[in-house]
Motif scaffolding. Structure first.
Motif, PDB file in Angstrom:
ATOM      1  N   ASN A 113     -68.609  72.658  28.790  1.00  0.00           N
ATOM      2  CA  ASN A 113     -67.914  72.286  30.024  1.00  0.00           C
ATOM      3  C   ASN A 113     -67.231  73.488  30.682  1.00  0.00           C
ATOM      4  O   ASN A 113     -66.945  73.459  31.882  1.00  0.00           O
ATOM      5  CB  ASN A 113     -66.915  71.155  29.788  1.00  0.00           C
ATOM      6  CG  ASN A 113     -65.997  71.418  28.621  1.00  0.00           C
ATOM      7  OD1 ASN A 113     -66.459  71.607  27.495  1.00  0.00           O
ATOM      8  ND2 ASN A 113     -64.698  71.433  28.871  1.00  0.00           N
ATOM      9  N   ASP A 114     -66.980  74.562  29.948  1.00  0.00           N
ATOM     10  CA  ASP A 114     -66.369  75.774  30.496  1.00  0.00           C
ATOM     11  C   ASP A 114     -67.400  76.839  30.862  1.00  0.00           C
ATOM     12  O   ASP A 114     -67.049  77.863  31.452  1.00  0.00           O
ATOM     13  CB  ASP A 114     -65.387  76.378  29.478  1.00  0.00           C
ATOM     14  CG  ASP A 114     -64.196  75.476  29.215  1.00  0.00           C
ATOM     15  OD1 ASP A 114     -63.769  74.758  30.132  1.00  0.00           O
ATOM     16  OD2 ASP A 114     -63.697  75.482  28.063  1.00  0.00           O
ATOM     17  N   LYS A 116     -69.935  78.884  32.772  1.00  0.00           N
ATOM     18  CA  LYS A 116     -70.227  79.113  34.194  1.00  0.00           C
ATOM     19  C   LYS A 116     -71.598  79.764  34.326  1.00  0.00           C
ATOM     20  O   LYS A 116     -71.931  80.673  33.568  1.00  0.00           O
ATOM     21  CB  LYS A 116     -69.179  80.032  34.823  1.00  0.00           C
ATOM     22  CG  LYS A 116     -67.743  79.589  34.631  1.00  0.00           C
ATOM     23  CD  LYS A 116     -67.383  78.465  35.553  1.00  0.00           C
ATOM     24  CE  LYS A 116     -65.903  78.152  35.464  1.00  0.00           C
ATOM     25  NZ  LYS A 116     -65.611  76.819  35.034  1.00  0.00           N
ATOM     26  N   GLU A 118     -74.566  81.683  36.827  1.00  0.00           N
ATOM     27  CA  GLU A 118     -74.777  82.476  38.033  1.00  0.00           C
ATOM     28  C   GLU A 118     -76.113  82.030  38.596  1.00  0.00           C
ATOM     29  O   GLU A 118     -77.125  82.061  37.887  1.00  0.00           O
ATOM     30  CB  GLU A 118     -74.801  83.966  37.689  1.00  0.00           C
ATOM     31  CG  GLU A 118     -73.489  84.472  37.107  1.00  0.00           C
ATOM     32  CD  GLU A 118     -73.606  85.923  36.652  1.00  0.00           C
ATOM     33  OE1 GLU A 118     -74.211  86.737  37.383  1.00  0.00           O
ATOM     34  OE2 GLU A 118     -73.092  86.213  35.564  1.00  0.00           O
ATOM     35  N   ASN A 119     -76.132  81.619  39.842  1.00  0.00           N
ATOM     36  CA  ASN A 119     -77.345  81.046  40.419  1.00  0.00           C
ATOM     37  C   ASN A 119     -78.491  82.035  40.557  1.00  0.00           C
ATOM     38  O   ASN A 119     -79.634  81.636  40.755  1.00  0.00           O
ATOM     39  CB  ASN A 119     -77.039  80.384  41.770  1.00  0.00           C
ATOM     40  CG  ASN A 119     -76.414  79.022  41.584  1.00  0.00           C
ATOM     41  OD1 ASN A 119     -76.807  78.271  40.690  1.00  0.00           O
ATOM     42  ND2 ASN A 119     -75.438  78.702  42.403  1.00  0.00           N
ATOM     43  N   LYS A 173     -75.406  72.529  37.125  1.00  0.00           N
ATOM     44  CA  LYS A 173     -74.624  73.702  37.531  1.00  0.00           C
ATOM     45  C   LYS A 173     -75.450  74.690  38.350  1.00  0.00           C
ATOM     46  O   LYS A 173     -74.900  75.425  39.168  1.00  0.00           O
ATOM     47  CB  LYS A 173     -74.050  74.404  36.300  1.00  0.00           C
ATOM     48  CG  LYS A 173     -72.923  73.614  35.647  1.00  0.00           C
ATOM     49  CD  LYS A 173     -72.467  74.273  34.362  1.00  0.00           C
ATOM     50  CE  LYS A 173     -71.335  73.487  33.721  1.00  0.00           C
ATOM     51  NZ  LYS A 173     -70.989  74.030  32.389  1.00  0.00           N
TER      52      LYS A 173
END
Length: 179
Positions: A113-114, A116, A118-119, A173
């Motif tokens: 859940n934490d 992140k 990068e697209n 995400k």
């Protein structure tokens, strides 16, 4: 509400699947014993247009009747390769500038859940043996580890369940809900 018929699901054909833009995720299965787990991961990979699955170590490969029982044809759509050594796969993907993460419970892991994304990055996810998890040597080669938070007494999920949870989370995400 009415349950949809299969003909209403707008399924891709095999050729449409192969030509579709893939989600920038690669799944690495290392030393997976259960043929049903392997097939289930293929089905998850198909559902989310995963770029590729690497099968390593003792992980069985298609064609295989037991894998097919749960994959239901996903081994025909999802690209896959077998490599005996998971470390070579991880090293090669890192050289291709891919972010490689083991899915494991280790010191300093990042809770899912934490985590992140990068697209503009591609991600490779290493899933390990049902009993022993991801090999310690493979963990050392990865950029980091992602851990699925668990609150019960077992702190253990089936590998195919773990793959489904992590792939779905990264899929969302990475903003891939525009299908």
């Amino acid at each position: 509400m009415r349950k949809l018929e299969n003909s209403e699901l707008e399924r891709k054909s095999i050729s449409d699947f192969k030509e579709a833009t893939k989600t920038p995720i690669i799944i690495i299965l290392d030393d997976i014993r259960s043929l049903h787990n392997i097939g289930s991961v293929f089905r998850t990979a198909d559902a989310f247009l995963i770029e590729k699955v690497y099968l390593c170590g003792i992980t069985a490969t298609p064609p295989n009747k037991e894998i097919h029982k749960t994959a239901l044809g996903a081994t025909e759509t999802v690209a896959w390769e077998y490599h005996e050594n998971v470390l070579e796969v991880v090293e090669n993907l890192k050289r291709e500038d891919m972010a490689v993460f083991a899915i494991e419970q280790v010191e300093n892991s990042i809770f899912l859940n934490d985590f992140k994304v990068e697209n503009d990055k591609k991600y490779a996810l290493v899933f390990g043996n049902e009993v022993f998890g991801v090999n310690q040597e493979a963990i050392k080669f990865c950029h980091g580890t992602i851990e699925i938070p668990q609150l019960g007494t077992k702190h253990s999920l089936n590998i195919s369940v773990s793959a489904g949870i992590v792939v779905w989370d990264l899929f969302v995400k990475l903003d891939n809900l525009e299908y």
